[in-house]
Design an enzyme around this catalytic site. Structure first.
Site, short mmCIF file in Angstrom:
data_model
loop_
_atom_site.label_atom_id
_atom_site.label_comp_id
_atom_site.label_asym_id
_atom_site.label_seq_id
_atom_site.Cartn_x
_atom_site.Cartn_y
_atom_site.Cartn_z
N CYS A 1 0.81 -1.22 0.00
CA CYS A 1 0.00 0.00 0.00
C CYS A 1 0.84 1.27 0.00
O CYS A 1 0.32 2.36 -0.26
CB CYS A 1 -0.92 0.03 1.22
N HIS B 1 -4.25 6.55 6.19
CA HIS B 1 -4.37 5.38 5.31
C HIS B 1 -5.83 4.92 5.32
O HIS B 1 -6.39 4.65 4.26
CB HIS B 1 -3.42 4.28 5.81
N HIS C 1 -9.73 1.53 -1.90
CA HIS C 1 -8.30 1.25 -1.67
C HIS C 1 -7.69 0.78 -2.98
O HIS C 1 -7.87 -0.37 -3.39
CB HIS C 1 -8.17 0.19 -0.59
#
Length: 638
Positions: free
Chosen positions: A280, A436, A474
């Site tokens: 990520c 995040h 995401h």
């Protein structure tokens, strides 16, 4: 002296729309904006998705004929809203009612042999034991089987996960250039890099001509490569599905191919090429490498970006099997529902709220950094700056997927550098965090603790926290890029997005004594925030946090170093830059997407170079590569 990496351009596309013009950012909080801005952003979505294109001033060609801007937006507003952000997976991606699945069968003949017909070209080679074949007319055969054999039967089923953050429905990035057999992520990279080059407002040849060819770098990749049919997904499936493996699936599957495409077909770059992977945190890993190269003076220009396209049945099923995704059953249980509607799929991602998993998404984001001297000399736009990106691992772990301590290091160092640069008051009162914020129960607890502890230690009483995955999902390695672009949007539009998918209040297990979480959009003004911190907590212990400084802070730093006279010259050149950028915006807004894709053009061979002991001269490049390299280890030689 460190050179300051200045942000002079942005481009790309996400579930919210096109990055340049801040249209994607505006889509996140559309209802808060003036009517004129709403209309422009909806027109951008209309042209992006192919619904309409402009044929004259204020006139647009649509499926229902020619309409004015006002009439187009009035008629198609809801359709455009419904076709963007997180939503139920559209059949353009795959049919959620026919999720690919197979069943392995062991077939045994009964009292009589099994007989069936096939086209001759479909016969397996060699024939399995117990098979006999008789010719039939029309290139068919009749197969007789008298022994057991194995078979695979296609058994499509209802998808267990039916929500995703998809690019606006109807947008096909590969339709705007020669994209035959290109994986979707690479199509997005060509579109995003082309959008970036136009938005800069400066011809690429002008930028490249100011520096030596080896002072340019491209830092681009994605987190898991290309796993759709045109990449490694098709490569791995072909042997078991009876399809032919193509010559392109293997090479185009590599994650660094994002940089390779930009080098070979967009920029013609012969400088540094780097494609870093960090789950990520992939975008921020590439940003860190670019930032370090510019700060040290090794590079003067760096294109940074990532493009991920993981909305495929196989990737979704892989994350679902890990228990990481918000599947339909969990969403129903979360809200005590018997059936999910479109409004529930839109709220699938709820960072820091009562949640059940993240929502997969696709996105491609690209930015251009140059050193401060070059930004001033060029008359470039100053969108902000990136003084540093920090990355740290987690150390020893019980589970590779479990969170660890690395993010405390990255975020604390980013905040500490912001304090060192601008002072405690700026950090405490004029900074915020793009979290995040994946929307998993574990992330909401662990990341809130990281944020809260850093805020507490730095004397921040109420640290504003944004989490835009609530809107766009995401996008894996590009997640940091989505947050990066949202920070630029805040400084342009003056709004901080709220976590609006959390309607019932934030979860009660958060650590938030020093955090400001809101499910409402917050107007900050364009000058209120001096710095933004971009945070990423990646799978496997890949943590990164970037410090971004606002355009106004960056301008003040440039004037301090280069003087008022230099900045006045910069301002004069900037007018022309902004005019060219506006022309790019007008072309893309109207639906004229002429992408930069130079296949087989200006290819050079070694015989065309001029090589001496002191330099390397390359046709088409105004400056030579210097070969009089300084010995960096003089103290180790007599």
């Amino acid at each position: 002296m460190s050179h300051l990496p200045v942000i002079i351009g942005m481009g790309g596309v996400s579930p919210a729309g096109r990055t340049s013009g801040h249209h994607a950012f505006r889509r996140l909080l559309l209802g808060q904006l003036p009517d004129t801005q709403q209309q422009t952003t909806l027109l951008s979505l209309a042209s992006l998705t192919g619904l309409a294109y402009r044929v004259a001033d204020n006139q647009w060609r649509t499926p229902e004929g020619q309409l004015s801007s006002e009439a187009l937006v009035a008629r198609y507003r809801q359709q455009l809203l419904d076709s963007s952000l997180i939503r139920r997976i559209h059949p353009d991606w795959f049919d959620v009612h026919a999720h690919p699945a197979t069943r392995n069968l062991e077939i045994k003949p009964g009292e009589s042999p099994i007989q069936f017909r096939l086209r001759r070209r479909h016969l397996p080679e060699p024939l399995p034991t117990g098979w006999s074949v008789a010719d039939l007319p029309g290139n068919e055969v009749e197969v007789t089987v008298n022994q057991p054999f194995a078979a695979i039967l296609s058994t499509p089923k209802e998808a267990l996960v039916q929500s995703a953050g998809m690019l606006p429905t109807g947008f096909k990035p590969g339709a705007h250039y020669r994209s035959a057999n290109h994986p979707r992520a690479l199509q997005m990279a060509v579109f995003g890099a082309s959008d970036l080059l136009g938005q800069i407002g400066l011809p690429w040849q002008q930028i490249a001509g100011k520096v030596s060819p080896d002072q340019i770098g491209v830092f681009a990749s994605n987190s898991i490569g290309q796993l759709d049919q045109e990449g490694w997904g098709g490569l791995l499936q072909s042997p078991v599905t009876g399809k032919r493996t193509s010559s392109k699936q293997m090479p185009l599957g590599y994650a660094q191919m994002t940089a390779d495409f930009i080098n070979a077909y967009v920029l013609g770059n012969i400088g540094q090429s780097t494609g870093l992977l960090g789950a990520c945190a992939t975008f921020l890993y590439n940003l860190q490498a670019a930032t370090n190269a510019i700060r040290s003076g090794r590079l003067r220009v760096a294109l940074v970006g990532t493009a991920d396209a993981p909305v495929t049945p196989e990737i979704i099923e892989g994350f679902r099997a890990m228990g990481a995704l918000a599947d339909d059953a969990s969403l129903k249980a979360l809200d005590n529902l018997e059936q999910l509607g479109s409004e529930h799929y839109r709220r699938a991602c709820r960072p820091f709220g009562n949640n059940c998993g993240f929502t997969i998404a696709e996105s491609g984001q690209f930015t251009l950094l140059v050193d401060d001297s070059l930004a001033v000399e060029l008359g470039a736009q100053v969108l902000g700056s990136v003084p540093e990106v920090f990355a740290n691992a987690d150390g020893y772990k019980r589970s590779i997927s479990a969170p660890g301590i690395g993010n405390y290091l990255t975020l604390a160092k980013a905040a500490a550098l912001g304090r060192s640069l601008l002072g405690e008051k700026a950090l405490q009162e004029r900074s915020y965090v793009h979290a995040h914020g994946t929307s998993t129960p574990k992330n909401r607890v662990t990341e809130s603790h990281v944020l809260n502890e850093v805020a507490k230690s730095m004397g921040i009483q109420s640290w504003p926290v944004a989490a835009i995955k609530a809107f766009v999902g995401h996008s894996q390695g590009t997640a940091g890029g989505d947050q990066f672009m949202a920070a630029l949007g805040n400084w342009s539009e003056g709004w901080l997005p709220g976590i609006t998918t959390v309607q019932e209040g934030f979860a009660n297990d958060l650590h938030d004594s020093h955090l400001f979480l809101s499910n409402q959009h917050r107007e900050t003004g364009t000058q209120a925030m001096d710095m933004a911190l971009i945070n990423a907590k990646g799978f496997g212990g890949n943590n990164a946090s970037a410090l971004m400084l606002s355009p106004s802070v960056t301008q003040a730093m440039l004037e301090k170093r280069h003087g008022k006279a230099a900045m006045q010259k910069h301002a004069g050149k900037l007018e022309e830059t902004l005019q060219a950028s506006a022309q790019h915006e007008d072309r893309f807004l109207s639906g004229s997407f002429k992408l930069t894709y130079q296949f087989g053009e200006q290819v050079l061979e070694g015989e065309e170079l001029t090589l001496t002991g002191d330099s390397l001269e390359i046709p088409g490049y105004s400056q030579k590569v210097n070969l009089n390299l300084r010995n960096p280890f003089t103290d180790m030689f007599e």
